[in-house]
Each structure stands twice: as C-alpha cells, then as structure tokens.
Design a protein around this motif. Structure first.
Motif, short mmCIF file in Angstrom:
data_model
loop_
_atom_site.label_atom_id
_atom_site.label_comp_id
_atom_site.label_asym_id
_atom_site.label_seq_id
_atom_site.Cartn_x
_atom_site.Cartn_y
_atom_site.Cartn_z
N MET A 52 -41.59 -113.12 28.81
CA MET A 52 -42.05 -112.53 30.08
C MET A 52 -43.57 -112.45 30.11
N PRO A 53 -44.19 -112.71 31.28
CA PRO A 53 -45.64 -112.59 31.40
C PRO A 53 -46.08 -111.15 31.15
N GLN A 54 -47.34 -111.01 30.75
CA GLN A 54 -47.89 -109.69 30.46
C GLN A 54 -49.14 -109.41 31.28
N HIS A 55 -49.46 -108.12 31.40
CA HIS A 55 -50.69 -107.72 32.06
C HIS A 55 -51.30 -106.57 31.27
N TYR A 56 -52.56 -106.27 31.57
CA TYR A 56 -53.27 -105.19 30.90
C TYR A 56 -53.29 -103.96 31.80
N LEU A 57 -52.92 -102.83 31.23
CA LEU A 57 -53.00 -101.56 31.93
C LEU A 57 -53.83 -100.61 31.08
N TYR A 58 -55.02 -100.28 31.58
CA TYR A 58 -55.99 -99.47 30.84
C TYR A 58 -56.21 -100.03 29.43
N GLY A 59 -56.34 -101.34 29.35
CA GLY A 59 -56.63 -102.02 28.10
C GLY A 59 -55.44 -102.31 27.23
N GLU A 60 -54.26 -101.80 27.58
CA GLU A 60 -53.05 -102.02 26.78
C GLU A 60 -52.25 -103.17 27.37
N LEU A 61 -51.87 -104.12 26.52
CA LEU A 61 -51.09 -105.26 26.97
C LEU A 61 -49.63 -104.85 27.13
N ARG A 62 -49.10 -105.05 28.33
CA ARG A 62 -47.73 -104.65 28.64
C ARG A 62 -46.97 -105.79 29.31
N THR A 63 -45.67 -105.78 29.17
CA THR A 63 -44.84 -106.74 29.89
C THR A 63 -44.81 -106.37 31.36
N LEU A 64 -44.95 -107.36 32.23
CA LEU A 64 -44.90 -107.09 33.66
C LEU A 64 -43.55 -106.51 34.06
N PRO A 65 -43.55 -105.40 34.77
CA PRO A 65 -42.27 -104.87 35.27
C PRO A 65 -41.59 -105.89 36.17
N SER A 66 -40.29 -105.99 36.06
CA SER A 66 -39.54 -106.95 36.86
C SER A 66 -39.09 -106.30 38.16
N THR A 67 -40.06 -106.03 39.01
CA THR A 67 -39.77 -105.44 40.31
C THR A 67 -40.38 -106.33 41.39
N GLU A 68 -39.85 -106.22 42.58
CA GLU A 68 -40.33 -107.06 43.68
C GLU A 68 -41.80 -106.80 43.97
N ALA A 69 -42.25 -105.54 43.86
CA ALA A 69 -43.64 -105.22 44.14
C ALA A 69 -44.59 -106.01 43.24
N TYR A 70 -44.21 -106.18 41.98
CA TYR A 70 -45.03 -106.97 41.06
C TYR A 70 -44.85 -108.46 41.31
N ARG A 71 -43.63 -108.91 41.55
CA ARG A 71 -43.39 -110.34 41.73
C ARG A 71 -44.14 -110.90 42.93
N LYS A 72 -44.37 -110.07 43.93
CA LYS A 72 -45.06 -110.53 45.13
C LYS A 72 -46.49 -111.01 44.83
N PHE A 73 -47.07 -110.57 43.72
CA PHE A 73 -48.41 -111.02 43.37
C PHE A 73 -48.45 -112.52 43.05
N PHE A 74 -47.31 -113.15 42.84
CA PHE A 74 -47.27 -114.51 42.31
C PHE A 74 -46.67 -115.52 43.28
N ASP A 75 -46.70 -115.19 44.57
CA ASP A 75 -46.26 -116.13 45.59
C ASP A 75 -47.37 -117.17 45.79
N ILE A 76 -47.16 -118.35 45.25
CA ILE A 76 -48.19 -119.41 45.26
C ILE A 76 -48.62 -119.76 46.68
N ALA A 77 -47.71 -119.75 47.62
CA ALA A 77 -48.02 -120.15 49.00
C ALA A 77 -49.02 -119.20 49.65
N GLU A 78 -49.11 -117.98 49.12
CA GLU A 78 -49.99 -116.98 49.72
C GLU A 78 -51.18 -116.63 48.83
N THR A 79 -51.51 -117.52 47.89
CA THR A 79 -52.51 -117.21 46.88
C THR A 79 -53.72 -118.12 46.99
#
Length: 238
Positions: A1-28
């Motif tokens: 699973m892809p990861q992101h940084y939250l306050y410097g800590e590397l975390r797995t991206l939550p699997s929620t629609e709110a997060y997934r929407k960041f990766f819609d290529i057509a709108e990026t």
C-alpha cells in the motif's frame, strides 16, 4: 500500500474514499515551482541562489515524464517581474528581500531576481510540448497574482501535485493557497527543497496537517497505478 507522511511519520494511506480522491489522474496536474536559473544557476551573479534545488532537476524531469506518460498535465510556474520595478522594488518590496537576504549574509545581485527578459527566468527543468507555463508569479504563492487558478479550473483540475522550490516559502504558500481554494494538494517530499533541513522538515510537517498529503514520488506513482485507487476510479467527482 502507498504511504504518506503525517507530522514526519511515515504511515500507510487510509483506504477511504476521501483519500483515494487525491489520486484521480483525470483531475490532476503537477505544478512545478520556480525551477529557473534565478535560483539554480551556480554563477556568482545568481540573484537568489537556492543550491539545494540543483540536485532535483533530473529527478523532477523523470517524475514529470512518468506523469506525462499517464496523461497528467504539467504546469511550470516561474516568477517574473517587470524591468521597471513597478511590481516589486519600486513599490513595497517582497519581504524575502529583507529577512532571507539578511539570513544568508546578503545577495549581491538581488535586484536582478526574476526580471523579465533576463536569463534568470529561463527554466532549468525540461518543458515538453503540451506543458503549460505560468510566468506571472510575483510573490511567494504560485497563485498570486498569476492566472494559475483560472488555468487549472479551465482544465478541470481538482488535485495539484507540488514539485520545485522552496519548501518553506513558495511551496508552503502555494499549498496553503491551493487548499484554501479547495484543491486537493499533494506535496512531493523528495522533489521539493528549501532553505535548510530544519525549515524543510517544519514546512512538510505543517503541510501534512493542514494542506493535504505529503508523499514521496515513488509512493505517489504507486497510488496512481495500483489497486489502491481503483475502488473510486471515475466515482463522485466533486
């Protein structure tokens, strides 16, 4: 699973629609900020040196190639000021000309920074046919007072991916303004550079809490190409 940084800590991206929407290529779109000679030249007369950005040129070009190959638009934003000085030196000068210049011990050729028609506005990162250039940035934010927002909305962009310099001023300002304008914002941690390690870290922590996602380029590409985003592909384009 892809990861992101939250306050410097590397975390797995939550699997929620709110997060997934960041990766819609057509709108990026990828917004590459101020990767020009006025910051990146190693000449003694460089009007605002940002040497930490020089090693990023190749990696940014490679990342942009990957994004282009996926159909993601690339927008190069650069500062450009009138020769007359009417939009800076002869009015109220940009604040960085005081504090930042004093911090680094003075910048001898600072008056030539971003002057239109000079070599200092030449982009160092590669610009390909189909890329867009916004050259009306006057202050720290790529949105002010440029036509970037108008361009992005005309292209149907809802997520902006930030690369370039400098993390603790132009990237940070753009991230906040982009978020305030209701764009989803992703800052690419390994493709931005700032004043020093301390300010880079602080800016990235702030952005991770308040403006959107902070990710390494490899994790962002994985999110674009993996099954992570497939559950929401094409859904609810609010």
């Amino acid at each position: 699973m892809p990861q992101h940084y939250l306050y410097g800590e590397l975390r797995t991206l939550p699997s929620t629609e709110a997060y997934r929407k960041f990766f819609d290529i057509a709108e990026t779109a990828v917004i590459c900020i101020d990767m020009h000679k006025g910051h990146l030249s190693d000449a003694p007369e460089c009007p605002c040196p940002a040497p930490r950005g020089r090693p990023l040129v190749g990696p940014i070009d490679t990342f942009h190639d990957t994004a282009r190959g996926m159909g993601i638009r690339i927008v190069h934003v650069k500062s450009q000021l009138r020769k007359s000085g009417a939009d800076d030196l002869n009015g109220i000068p940009s604040a960085w000309r005081l504090g930042f210049s004093e911090y680094v011990g003075g910048i001898p050729n600072i008056a030539e920074h971003a002057i239109e028609g000079s070599e200092w506005t030449d982009l160092v990162t590669r610009v390909e046919p189909g890329d867009e250039i916004v050259s009306s940035k006057k202050r720290l934010s790529a949105f002010y007072p440029s036509d970037l927002d108008f361009l992005l909305r005309q292209m149907g962009v809802k997520t902006i991916v930030l690369t370039g310099i400098m993390t603790d001023c132009c990237i940070l300002s753009t991230a906040f303004e982009g978020s305030n304008r209701n764009y989803r914002v992703v800052t690419v941690r390994d493709l931005v550079a700032g004043t020093n390690d301390e300010l880079e870290e602080a800016a990235l922590k702030i952005m991770s809490l308040n403006t959107g996602l902070v990710m390494d380029s490899g994790d962002l590409i994985e999110a674009w190409t993996s099954s992570y985003v497939s559950a929401s592909a094409g859904s609810d384009r609010r």
